[in-house]
Design a protein around this motif. Structure first.
Motif, PDB file in Angstrom:
ATOM      1  N   ASN A  94      49.710  35.133  42.204  1.00 45.25           N
ATOM      2  CA  ASN A  94      48.718  34.152  41.763  1.00 45.25           C
ATOM      3  C   ASN A  94      47.438  34.798  41.251  1.00 45.25           C
ATOM      4  N   LEU A  95      47.521  36.057  40.799  1.00 43.75           N
ATOM      5  CA  LEU A  95      46.352  36.756  40.296  1.00 43.75           C
ATOM      6  C   LEU A  95      45.796  36.027  39.075  1.00 43.75           C
ATOM      7  N   THR A  96      44.550  35.602  39.154  1.00 46.46           N
ATOM      8  CA  THR A  96      43.959  34.805  38.076  1.00 46.46           C
ATOM      9  C   THR A  96      42.943  35.574  37.249  1.00 46.46           C
ATOM     10  N   GLU A  97      42.471  36.696  37.763  1.00 42.92           N
ATOM     11  CA  GLU A  97      41.428  37.452  37.073  1.00 42.92           C
ATOM     12  C   GLU A  97      41.767  38.935  37.086  1.00 42.92           C
ATOM     13  N   ARG A  98      41.760  39.549  35.927  1.00 40.02           N
ATOM     14  CA  ARG A  98      42.166  40.953  35.830  1.00 40.02           C
ATOM     15  C   ARG A  98      40.994  41.881  36.152  1.00 40.02           C
ATOM     16  N   SER A 255      35.038  39.050  35.170  1.00 46.74           N
ATOM     17  CA  SER A 255      35.768  39.749  36.227  1.00 46.74           C
ATOM     18  C   SER A 255      34.829  39.974  37.398  1.00 46.74           C
ATOM     19  N   ASN A 535      42.698  36.879  47.444  1.00 49.40           N
ATOM     20  CA  ASN A 535      43.774  36.001  46.993  1.00 49.40           C
ATOM     21  C   ASN A 535      44.711  35.568  48.114  1.00 49.40           C
TER      22      ASN A 535
END
Length: 536
Positions: A94-98, A255, A535
């Motif tokens: 569910n990673l939403t931001e790199r 980020s 997360n």
């Protein structure tokens, strides 16, 4: 597998002698020996005419457990440690931001690579160009005096280490064997296999160029994104938390996890950080000159009749002298069989550095001879005062060199006597675009001049001929390390800006390719763990 250390053999030994030494050390027959590999090979040249090779060997044998028990009291026979790199995390689905990495030198490369290998698909930004375009710009400056302030020895893909001797050794504590991962990744990218076992491995500029390209391709293949010509001009900070950044073209990237791996010459970035309130303080570094001798003379002094042996290669040295005035003078970034290079990143300034190719077969040996200084020596109490001093010295060198990017130079004999040089001697300077002979005693503070004038004769007592009158000094050397420290806590984040990860040499946490790369791995791990915690 068993590791045997402190195996000593003459320089001219053959493989059969090495195998016999293994059998003798373990007290076994040839049938019990299955295989062996060299983990480390160095040499002891204290007796230059009787040089000894020193090996660490990993051995596969029958009945390993019994053999280890038999040699339990022998400190030179132990189980081979597990040096395989272990990833600390895996990117959440569910990673939403790199995560973002600023800078693509040795530190930034390994932040990006390890994040990519763990599945985090980092965005990597570099103010300079891809390495081959950058190489054209750099060589163009050396040949034609045309400086590109965003693409040069300091800025661009591969970082400052691309134009260096490519040394791959460090004295930092590396209990987790990060350095082994760095070397293996370099070999996978095309470095010679020997860097895995020689005691002082190096690569050289031309090999580094191809390696950097392959590592870039791997990061992209794993989902990472690399953007060149992307200088960071602003950080977004809300209530002490990093939230993103703005590029020089106005583009914004969001980020909450940004690694800052800018290198030691990103002066405008340091100024921006200071204005934004990121905690930064002045740090000690060193200043001085490059010294050049004929490499053959250094080889003869240090290796005697063994000079020219391909196993030994071109001789290097490491020198230090503690002066009467309390200063320390030492050799830095010694480049056997290399050249002195123009390393400025700002207009109307002259900076020297050293570079070698893998072959190390150029005419001269060169090294920085530098004096340690600290914030007490700087012109003000500002955290950026070290930068101010660097600029003053580099501007003075530009003027003394003729205001055309030639470097000011002086023969060692004349420097020691305090008189200007008017003609070259036996040592031809390698610096390009060129060298203007002058009086270098006027360019550094008096305490530095006094220290170097005392140290060179002292070095001559260790290496005969070091104070050769015709040896060449070229100035100035000011980019030995970062003049600032961007403080971070135990979590590797800035002490007052959460989510900002100061990294590598520019932040004051590394010095050279290996230590910068290792710091990059640590930063990648810290970022991954923090992202996963958020997360959950």
């Amino acid at each position: 597998m068993i590791r045997i250390t402190n195996v000593k053999l003459p320089l001219d030994h053959n493989e059969a002698q090495l195998e016999q030494e293994i059998l003798t050390t373990l007290a076994i027959g040839k049938k019990q020996l299955i295989d062996f590999t060299v983990f480390r090979r160095g040499f002891d040249a204290r007796s230059k005419n009787k040089i000894t090779l020193l090996y660490t060997i990993d051995v596969t044998v029958d009945n390993e457990a019994a053999l280890l028990e038999k040699h339990s009291n022998n400190q030179n026979v132990r189980v081979t440690p597990d040096m395989t790199y272990k990833y600390v995390a895996k990117a959440p689905e569910n990673l939403t931001e790199r995560p973002v990495v600023v800078g693509f030198g040795p530190c930034g490369i390994f932040v990006g690579l390890v994040l990519a290998e763990m599945g985090y698909k980092p965005i990597i930004l570099d103010r300079g160009k891809e390495v081959r375009e950058r190489t054209k710009d750099t060589f163009g400056f050396w040949r034609n005096r045309t400086l590109n302030t965003e693409s040069n020895v300091q800025f661009g893909e591969g970082g400052a280490g691309t134009f260096s001797d490519g040394k791959l050794y460090t004295q930092i504590n590396d209990k987790k064997h990060y350095g082994r991962k760095v070397l293996r990744d370099f070999v996978d990218a095309g470095a010679p296999e020997e860097i895995l076992y020689v005691s002082k491995p190096h690569i050289g500029t031309f090999k580094l160029v191809g390696m950097v390209e392959k590592m870039r391709a791997k990061i992209i293949e794993l989902g990472g994104e690399i953007r060149f010509n992307s200088r960071v001009d602003d950080l977004h900070i809300e209530d002490g938390q990093i939230t993103g950044l703005t590029l020089s073209d106005g583009q914004q990237i969001k980020s909450k996890h940004i690694a800052l791996a800018t290198g030691h010459s990103a002066r405008d970035t340091f100024e921006m950080l200071y204005k934004k309130g990121v905690y930064i303080e002045a740090k000690a570094f060193s200043i001085g000159f490059r010294i050049e001798h004929n490499q053959s003379a250094i080889d003869e002094v240090l290796f005697g009749k063994n000079a020219g042996n391909p196993i030994l290669g071109a001789a290097d040295y490491k020198l230090v002298h503690h002066c009467k005035n309390g200063r320390a003078v030492y050799s830095f970034c010694m480049c056997p069989g290399g050249t002195v290079v123009a390393a400025t990143s700002e207009e109307n300034r002259v900076v020297t550095n050293g570079m070698s190719q893998y072959s190390r077969n150029e005419r001269n040996a060169n090294s920085a001879i530098v004096v340690g200084i600290d914030p007490n020596d700087y012109p003000s109490d500002s955290p950026l005062a070290g930068i101010e001093l660097q600029r003053e010295l580099e501007s003075a060198a530009y003027v003394l060199g003729g205001e055309n990017y030639d470097a000011p130079g002086q023969l060692v004999g004349d420097y020691l006597e305090g008189k200007s040089s008017s003609k070259l001697g036996k040592v031809e300077p390698s610096y390009k675009p060129g060298v203007k002979l002058t009086d270098l005693t006027k360019i550094l503070p008096d305490y530095c001049r006094e220290a170097i004038q005392e140290a060179i004769p002292a070095f001559n007592r260790k290496i005969r001929g070091f104070a050769l009158k015709d040896a060449m000094l070229t100035g100035v050397e000011t980019r030995t390390s970062s003049p600032v420290s961007i403080k971070r806590g135990d979590d590797y984040q800035s002490v007052n800006t959460k989510g900002l990860y100061p990294a590598g040499e520019g932040a004051g946490y590394a010095g050279g390719i290996m230590s910068a790369a290792i710091d990059g791995i640590r930063i990648a791990e810290a970022m991954a763990l923090a992202i996963n915690e958020e997360n959950q």
